[in-house]
Write a protein that holds these residues in place. Sequence first.
Motif, mmCIF file in Angstrom:
data_model
loop_
_atom_site.group_PDB
_atom_site.id
_atom_site.type_symbol
_atom_site.label_atom_id
_atom_site.label_comp_id
_atom_site.label_asym_id
_atom_site.label_seq_id
_atom_site.Cartn_x
_atom_site.Cartn_y
_atom_site.Cartn_z
ATOM 1 N N PRO A 2 18.262 8.480 9.959
ATOM 2 C CA PRO A 2 18.114 9.910 9.658
ATOM 3 C C PRO A 2 17.053 10.241 8.620
ATOM 4 C CG PRO A 2 20.097 9.034 8.623
ATOM 5 C CD PRO A 2 19.573 7.965 9.529
ATOM 6 N N PHE A 3 16.663 9.239 7.814
ATOM 7 C CA PHE A 3 15.640 9.452 6.785
ATOM 8 C C PHE A 3 14.636 8.297 6.862
ATOM 9 C CE2 PHE A 3 19.811 10.838 5.082
ATOM 10 C CZ PHE A 3 19.581 12.204 5.035
ATOM 11 N N PRO A 4 13.445 8.456 6.294
ATOM 12 C CA PRO A 4 12.463 7.373 6.318
ATOM 13 C C PRO A 4 13.024 6.085 5.708
ATOM 14 C CG PRO A 4 11.443 9.414 5.588
ATOM 15 C CD PRO A 4 12.921 9.689 5.645
ATOM 16 N N VAL A 5 12.690 4.973 6.330
ATOM 17 C CA VAL A 5 13.177 3.662 5.893
ATOM 18 C C VAL A 5 12.060 2.905 5.184
ATOM 19 C CG1 VAL A 5 14.133 1.444 6.638
ATOM 20 C CG2 VAL A 5 14.840 3.569 7.783
ATOM 21 N N LYS A 6 12.405 2.355 4.033
ATOM 22 C CA LYS A 6 11.485 1.509 3.278
ATOM 23 C C LYS A 6 12.072 0.100 3.227
ATOM 24 C CE LYS A 6 10.276 5.445 0.321
ATOM 25 N NZ LYS A 6 10.236 5.965 -1.078
ATOM 26 N N PHE A 7 11.262 -0.852 2.757
ATOM 27 C CA PHE A 7 11.726 -2.231 2.694
ATOM 28 C C PHE A 7 11.438 -2.844 1.335
ATOM 29 C CE2 PHE A 7 11.110 -1.367 7.180
ATOM 30 C CZ PHE A 7 12.288 -1.871 7.726
ATOM 31 N N HIS A 8 12.452 -3.483 0.783
ATOM 32 C CA HIS A 8 12.370 -4.178 -0.493
ATOM 33 C C HIS A 8 12.316 -5.677 -0.199
ATOM 34 C CE1 HIS A 8 13.239 -5.454 -4.550
ATOM 35 N NE2 HIS A 8 14.429 -5.917 -4.236
ATOM 36 N N GLU A 9 11.284 -6.352 -0.684
ATOM 37 C CA GLU A 9 11.105 -7.773 -0.378
ATOM 38 C C GLU A 9 11.918 -8.646 -1.323
ATOM 39 O OE1 GLU A 9 7.271 -10.384 -0.695
ATOM 40 O OE2 GLU A 9 7.236 -9.382 1.274
ATOM 41 N N HIS B 145 12.934 -12.798 -2.287
ATOM 42 C CA HIS B 145 12.521 -14.192 -2.166
ATOM 43 C C HIS B 145 13.710 -15.103 -2.493
ATOM 44 C CE1 HIS B 145 8.122 -13.243 -2.028
ATOM 45 N NE2 HIS B 145 8.566 -12.142 -2.605
ATOM 46 N N VAL B 146 14.054 -15.961 -1.567
ATOM 47 C CA VAL B 146 15.146 -16.913 -1.763
ATOM 48 C C VAL B 146 14.683 -18.266 -1.251
ATOM 49 C CG1 VAL B 146 17.532 -17.514 -1.227
ATOM 50 C CG2 VAL B 146 16.890 -15.110 -1.454
ATOM 51 N N LYS B 147 14.565 -19.218 -2.162
ATOM 52 C CA LYS B 147 14.178 -20.599 -1.812
ATOM 53 C C LYS B 147 12.916 -20.612 -0.944
ATOM 54 C CE LYS B 147 16.104 -25.015 -0.358
ATOM 55 N NZ LYS B 147 17.192 -25.720 0.357
ATOM 56 N N ASN B 148 11.872 -19.968 -1.457
ATOM 57 C CA ASN B 148 10.566 -19.920 -0.799
ATOM 58 C C ASN B 148 10.575 -19.184 0.544
ATOM 59 O OD1 ASN B 148 9.335 -21.451 -2.892
ATOM 60 N ND2 ASN B 148 10.113 -23.349 -1.961
ATOM 61 N N GLN B 149 11.631 -18.464 0.820
ATOM 62 C CA GLN B 149 11.695 -17.651 2.031
ATOM 63 C C GLN B 149 11.645 -16.173 1.652
ATOM 64 O OE1 GLN B 149 11.852 -18.891 5.296
ATOM 65 N NE2 GLN B 149 11.499 -20.863 4.295
ATOM 66 N N LYS B 150 10.984 -15.379 2.493
ATOM 67 C CA LYS B 150 10.905 -13.945 2.254
ATOM 68 C C LYS B 150 11.841 -13.210 3.206
ATOM 69 C CE LYS B 150 6.051 -13.903 0.775
ATOM 70 N NZ LYS B 150 4.693 -13.345 1.074
ATOM 71 N N TYR B 151 12.593 -12.293 2.662
ATOM 72 C CA TYR B 151 13.475 -11.446 3.454
ATOM 73 C C TYR B 151 13.221 -9.996 3.069
ATOM 74 C CZ TYR B 151 15.813 -15.943 3.987
ATOM 75 O OH TYR B 151 16.089 -17.260 4.231
ATOM 76 N N LYS B 152 13.593 -9.092 3.947
ATOM 77 C CA LYS B 152 13.407 -7.685 3.641
ATOM 78 C C LYS B 152 14.744 -6.952 3.678
ATOM 79 C CE LYS B 152 12.051 -6.333 8.365
ATOM 80 N NZ LYS B 152 11.027 -5.654 9.173
ATOM 81 N N MET B 153 14.922 -6.115 2.670
ATOM 82 C CA MET B 153 16.122 -5.307 2.538
ATOM 83 C C MET B 153 15.744 -3.858 2.797
ATOM 84 S SD MET B 153 18.682 -5.277 -0.727
ATOM 85 C CE MET B 153 20.238 -4.377 -0.726
ATOM 86 N N ALA B 154 16.245 -3.302 3.888
ATOM 87 C CA ALA B 154 15.927 -1.929 4.255
ATOM 88 C C ALA B 154 16.713 -0.946 3.391
ATOM 89 C CB ALA B 154 16.236 -1.699 5.733
ATOM 90 N N TYR B 155 16.119 0.192 3.134
ATOM 91 C CA TYR B 155 16.835 1.229 2.393
ATOM 92 C C TYR B 155 16.198 2.587 2.646
ATOM 93 C CZ TYR B 155 13.051 1.186 -1.119
ATOM 94 O OH TYR B 155 11.839 1.273 -1.761
ATOM 95 N N MET B 156 17.006 3.606 2.465
ATOM 96 C CA MET B 156 16.539 4.989 2.483
ATOM 97 C C MET B 156 16.667 5.544 1.071
ATOM 98 S SD MET B 156 18.329 6.279 6.058
ATOM 99 C CE MET B 156 19.821 5.301 5.807
ATOM 100 N N ILE C 117 20.294 4.568 -0.058
ATOM 101 C CA ILE C 117 21.213 3.979 0.913
ATOM 102 C C ILE C 117 20.632 2.657 1.420
ATOM 103 C CG2 ILE C 117 22.568 4.391 2.989
ATOM 104 C CD1 ILE C 117 21.772 7.364 2.768
ATOM 105 N N PRO C 118 21.083 1.530 0.896
ATOM 106 C CA PRO C 118 20.564 0.245 1.370
ATOM 107 C C PRO C 118 21.309 -0.276 2.593
ATOM 108 C CG PRO C 118 21.982 -0.091 -0.526
ATOM 109 C CD PRO C 118 21.965 1.391 -0.263
ATOM 110 N N ASP C 119 20.616 -1.053 3.406
ATOM 111 C CA ASP C 119 21.242 -1.949 4.376
ATOM 112 C C ASP C 119 21.303 -3.322 3.716
ATOM 113 O OD1 ASP C 119 21.589 -0.148 6.438
ATOM 114 O OD2 ASP C 119 19.805 -0.772 7.557
#
Length: 326
Positions: free
Chosen positions: A31-38, A40-51, A92-94
């Motif tokens: 319902p709202f624009p989604v951004k991503f927060h990067e 880093h865990v053990k040299n791996q990159k993951y993204k956390m979505a949030y509004m 609002i994070p995922d």
Amino acid sequence: MLIPMFMISLISLVMAAFVPQDAELTSFSYPFPVKFHEIHVKNQKYKMAYMDVKPEGELKGTIVLLHGKNFSGHYWERTARDLLKQKYRVIIPDQIGFGKSSKPESFPYTLHFLAKLTHELVTKQNVDKYILVGHSMGGMLATRQALMFPGAIQKLALINPIGLEDWKIKVPYKDVNELYQIELKNDETKIRDYQKNVYYDGQWKPEYEKGIEVLVGWTLHKDFPRIAWNSALTTDMVFTQPVVYEFKNLKMPTLLLVGTRDRTAIGKGWAPDSVKNELGRYDLLGKAVVKEIPKGTLRELPGIGHMPQVETYDQYWKSLSDFIVK
């Protein structure tokens, strides 16, 4: 010829078409624009979505909304829009493993770590004080976050949270491989029947279909095994990491908003018949837990289940908004 309303409802259910959804819901609109927060865990990159949505004019404060286990951040839309009208910024994070966020094959799934990641996400948006609201698993996570960062959280609202009891003292343990096999068996019928019977007291309305759209869509996509694995990992997390013994340590004003018909309990599906009826008794759990919370307030919604924000939105909103603004 006029078609009776009950037939229209049945036709709506039959005609409901679910679209396959990949692991990160790339084609599913929020319902709202989604951004991503990067992350880093053990040299791996993951993204956390949030509004992150802000009202016009002067802010009253910031509110963070945490979703439940069978949900993603998008289901907070109506609550978020009402909070915006009250001049609150809403984040609002995922969580990792949910919604549009990454679905790792291996990840340190603990309530402590997810709480830390959520708090870091919020503080990186230049927010140092906020109100925290959590539903279902989000309530359990919000409790852990409030225990870890008491100086940052002004108020805590828990909406039919899981974690009001310690299931592992009554329910046999199932390891993640067993849980994974259970998750792999999910399909449209099982998902709808679970929510119908557990959330809505055996009743089903066409508007409830929206609540299973993502879950069913995942089962139709080739990414489903990855979704099922992450779901197994997070089930193990909430089953083995109780918060019920620490409610006494909460320092902020806390609302416990409970639909008393709710009978949700992790592990209830494989619990012995002798204890099934003892689990998830929110009509009893709310009264017991609020006594442990130093600044706790209990608001019960009689005859309402696990989803008060769907079943009886006006009552839910009044209880939540009264607590937030007082």
